[in-house]
Enzyme design. Sequence first.
Site, PDB file in Angstrom:
ATOM      1  CG  ASP A 187      -1.529   1.548   1.347  1.00  0.00           C
ATOM      2  OD1 ASP A 187      -1.626   1.902   0.327  1.00  0.00           O
ATOM      3  OD2 ASP A 187      -2.450   1.109   2.233  1.00  0.00           O
ATOM      4  N   GLY A 212       8.891   0.847   3.082  1.00  0.00           N
ATOM      5  CA  GLY A 212       7.894   0.720   2.727  1.00  0.00           C
ATOM      6  C   GLY A 212       7.264  -0.305   2.776  1.00  0.00           C
ATOM      7  CG  ASP A 215       1.035   4.674  16.451  1.00  0.00           C
ATOM      8  OD1 ASP A 215       1.888   5.048  15.846  1.00  0.00           O
ATOM      9  OD2 ASP A 215       0.128   5.810  17.045  1.00  0.00           O
ATOM     10  CG  ASN A 216       7.147   1.777  16.110  1.00  0.00           C
ATOM     11  OD1 ASN A 216       8.383   1.710  16.841  1.00  0.00           O
ATOM     12  ND2 ASN A 216       5.715   1.189  16.900  1.00  0.00           N
ATOM     13  CG  ASN A 261      11.891  -4.213  29.000  1.00  0.00           C
ATOM     14  OD1 ASN A 261      11.993  -4.274  30.601  1.00  0.00           O
ATOM     15  ND2 ASN A 261      13.159  -3.679  28.675  1.00  0.00           N
ATOM     16  CG  ASP A 282      12.847  -0.310  32.137  1.00  0.00           C
ATOM     17  OD1 ASP A 282      12.857  -1.830  31.566  1.00  0.00           O
ATOM     18  OD2 ASP A 282      12.796  -1.169  33.841  1.00  0.00           O
ATOM     19  CG  ASP A 326      11.122  -7.127  22.554  1.00  0.00           C
ATOM     20  OD1 ASP A 326      11.766  -7.779  22.424  1.00  0.00           O
ATOM     21  OD2 ASP A 326      11.681  -6.289  23.141  1.00  0.00           O
ATOM     22  CE  LYS A 381      19.781 -11.219  29.237  1.00  0.00           C
ATOM     23  NZ  LYS A 381      20.630 -11.878  28.959  1.00  0.00           N
ATOM     24  CD  GLU A 427      14.790 -11.592  23.019  1.00  0.00           C
ATOM     25  OE1 GLU A 427      15.927 -10.295  21.889  1.00  0.00           O
ATOM     26  OE2 GLU A 427      13.730  -9.969  23.389  1.00  0.00           O
ATOM     27  CG  ASP A 455      17.024  -8.691  17.685  1.00  0.00           C
ATOM     28  OD1 ASP A 455      17.721  -7.513  17.223  1.00  0.00           O
ATOM     29  OD2 ASP A 455      16.456  -9.342  18.639  1.00  0.00           O
TER      30      ASP A 455
HETATM   31  C1  NOJ Z   1      15.298  -7.348  21.206  1.00  0.00           C
HETATM   32  C2  NOJ Z   1      14.218  -7.789  19.997  1.00  0.00           C
HETATM   33  O1  NOJ Z   1      14.778  -8.560  19.249  1.00  0.00           O
HETATM   34  C3  NOJ Z   1      15.018  -6.286  19.432  1.00  0.00           C
HETATM   35  O2  NOJ Z   1      15.407  -6.011  18.465  1.00  0.00           O
HETATM   36  C4  NOJ Z   1      15.138  -5.324  20.280  1.00  0.00           C
HETATM   37  O3  NOJ Z   1      15.795  -4.304  19.337  1.00  0.00           O
HETATM   38  C5  NOJ Z   1      15.225  -5.123  21.688  1.00  0.00           C
HETATM   39  N1  NOJ Z   1      14.277  -6.591  22.074  1.00  0.00           N
HETATM   40  C6  NOJ Z   1      14.176  -4.022  22.515  1.00  0.00           C
HETATM   41  O4  NOJ Z   1      13.256  -3.770  22.148  1.00  0.00           O
END
Ligand code: NOJ
Length: 839
Positions: free
Chosen positions: A175, A200, A228-229, A290, A349, A379, A382, A407, A479
């Site tokens: 889009d 895009g 939304d960022n 987080n 945080d 996400d 830990k 993760e 990552d």
């Molecule tokens: C882990 C995510 O996989 C990574 O891409 C991100 O930047 C960090 N957490 C922070 O959210």
Amino acid sequence: MLGDFAVTNHRKKRGKLIGAICCLTLLLTGLMTGCGGGGSSTPPPQQSFTLAAAPGSVLVSQGSTSTPVQLSVQAVNGFQGTVSVSLQELPAGVTASPAVPFSINADSSQAVTFTVANTVPRGNYNLTFAGTSGALSNSAPLALTTSGAAVNRPAQDFKKQVIYQIVTDRFFDGDASNNNPPQSPGLYDSTKTNWQDYWGGDLAGIQQQMTYLGGMGVTAIWISPPVDNIDVLANLSGTSYAPYHGYWARDMQQIEEHFGDVNNTWAAFDNLITAAHQNGIRVIVDFAANDSNPNDGGEFGALLDQGQPFASYQNDPAAPNNLFHHNPTITNFNDPFQLQYYTLVDLADLNQENTQVDGYLKSALAQFMQHGADGFRLDAVKDVTWGWQYALANSAFTGGPTFLYGEWDLGGTTDPTYADSVQFSNRSGIPLLDFSLANAMRDVFANNGDFHEIDDTISQEDSDFVSPNDLVTFVDSHDLARLLSLNNNQNLLNEALALQLACRGIPVVLYGDEQYLHNDTGGGNVPYNRLWMSSFNTTTTAYELVDQMANLRQTNPALAYGTSLQRWINSDVYIMERQFFNDVVLIAVNKSQNAAYNISGLYTSLAPGSYTDYLSGLMGGFSIQVNAGAGGNNPVTAFSLAANTVSVWQSSAPATTPELGSLGPRVGQAGLTATVGGDGFGSQGTVLVGTTASSVQSWSTSSVTFVVPSVQPGSYNVSVQASGGATSNALPLTVLTGGQVPVTFTVNNVSLPAGASLYVTGNVFELGNNVQSASSAVGPLLAVPASTTSWFIDASVPAGAQIQFTFFQVLSDGTIVPEGISHSYGVPSSGVGNISVSW
Ligand code: NOJ
């Protein structure tokens, strides 16, 4: 029976495009002969016809019928005959309507539909309509993609799934109107050269690639955070960054305008869910609880709630009403206090122990569930308060069937936080991304490491995790530098993927690995691993490999539910067997670039017989001969294993008695819906939690959904009893006291001797039933900052319960020092709790 010992490889037969059938076009035979004014006779142009199919490709999910394909006959030079049409390379299980052959008159067309049986493997098939009329012929190709049967209810068991990970911004632009939205202008780079800008890709783009995804056989997609960022660039240390990755939320209750629409509505997300579900593909949302966004640039950590101000990092109420933690950046990634309460890089945080934050995050997750998300990749688990996450998982599972995985980034099974990760996963019921195995795989396949590394990791994890088959495996991720950036060898990437797809655990394939994408700038690390998906070729070896292994995961339960056994190993060769009762998969990988190995002394549980390579030689595989042996150890006739090859041999037999392979969720309270998976359950029976029969909601021979019965909280064995009385093996279920809320327990006045640690226990199962041992209780408690005598921990406890709790110390020599008294506390029925007492 699916492939018995006489092994018929049931891999789908791929149609080869009959490219060689070329169109008979107009033959012009008007030769001018003679000259000088003499008369010439021109024979009439020869009549012929062309056949055309529109559209030229069609996507059909198992158990459904395609939209019509219009097949038309166009007359050339006045052709007026009738064309008889047949179909070549029609896969077994696909029926055309009208049945072939059928006739079409000149300059007419016929609508043709295709009905795909549930047994047709997901994949791409190249069909050809072949038309003849007397001596004339012509043909039209049709690309048929079969996707999975439509899913209409959430899954609690993902072990049969193959997940495809997508960084939405880098996948496909569906889009163009959302590329440079008015509320966040200038964050888009149409040249795709600024790696920190949006490029895009969007949710509509993923939807438009459904045929590509369906043909690859994947059954789930994990999309980068769609929330939304921030709307402006974050200028951090002199570089400007747009949040193309999705991890810098400004409003977790709405969809990012670059991925959806200018009004931040859910429309594009809803459309994607509908299209994916129609094609048997589940959608997993990356959910970051987080933090919000950078506290030192951009929008400085602020969060909105459906467009309204919600939390300001820069103008945060003072403790204890703070919505954020205001601590330094984590420097010691082995320190539990830093991990949970310090700042990850510069990301504001969130204080999940604040009722408003707790409610905000839980409602964001619930909204995604209401909009049809099938699961969540959590996400940075830990780095988030562990007790709060136990309660988050409980709130998700209570909200309806879903699947979660977290993760927990670590270096391997010797990482200082490995033991904590195991405890976190086992107690919370949240499976983890398998970083330990990923590290071993990357070392073996990119650095020429020894296969023992992989084998040792699997053994260690299998003995530590309650449900190793729920670990979520990966080789590449958004990552990490892609494997091809570490070692540009496509054979090794194929071999790594093949092994991963056969391993225990739920495999994730990173977008673009199947196209051998890599950009090695900066070692290929972030952001250069997040490349633009420049091609969607469906004929690469990796694409076909994923498809075939994804189909095997659906048809042979050994991959989803089986045990793992190393059958032959050296530094270059790994032969691993997966077994679930009579279902067996044996995979042999030789990663050497040049050395063939003689494999003798190999044993397998495969029954005597000969077995062809399930991959049909895609990666150099071949047949083996299994001979009669004893005790599930049948000798394989010695063979030479060529360099750079993968072979997969398998057999699967329907169960005659119940065989239990899966239980999800593994942790929950009475009244919660759970699902068992396996084989041979028949058409009815009983699910036993311990000895208590549960109420059944749905029953099929491979899956039963039941309600956790009212039993005393604790650890139970769950088994399935078929109507004839035969009872399955058992899997463990933790029954909680009730729905959970997180409570912060603080104890003051404790001077802990050096080397000692402090725990809390209490009269509920969640606190260890008053058992004063580190393995049953909750802890160790963390020091309250700037205090030497106050300690605290966030624990998940039953909502609304009146509980008694007490503390105890474990001294360095193991001696237990009890507090000696207990305290009473009424846990709130929702939100979060907080109780502070003195020892
Ligand atoms: C882990 C995510 O996989 C990574 O891409 C991100 O930047 C960090 N957490 C922070 O959210």
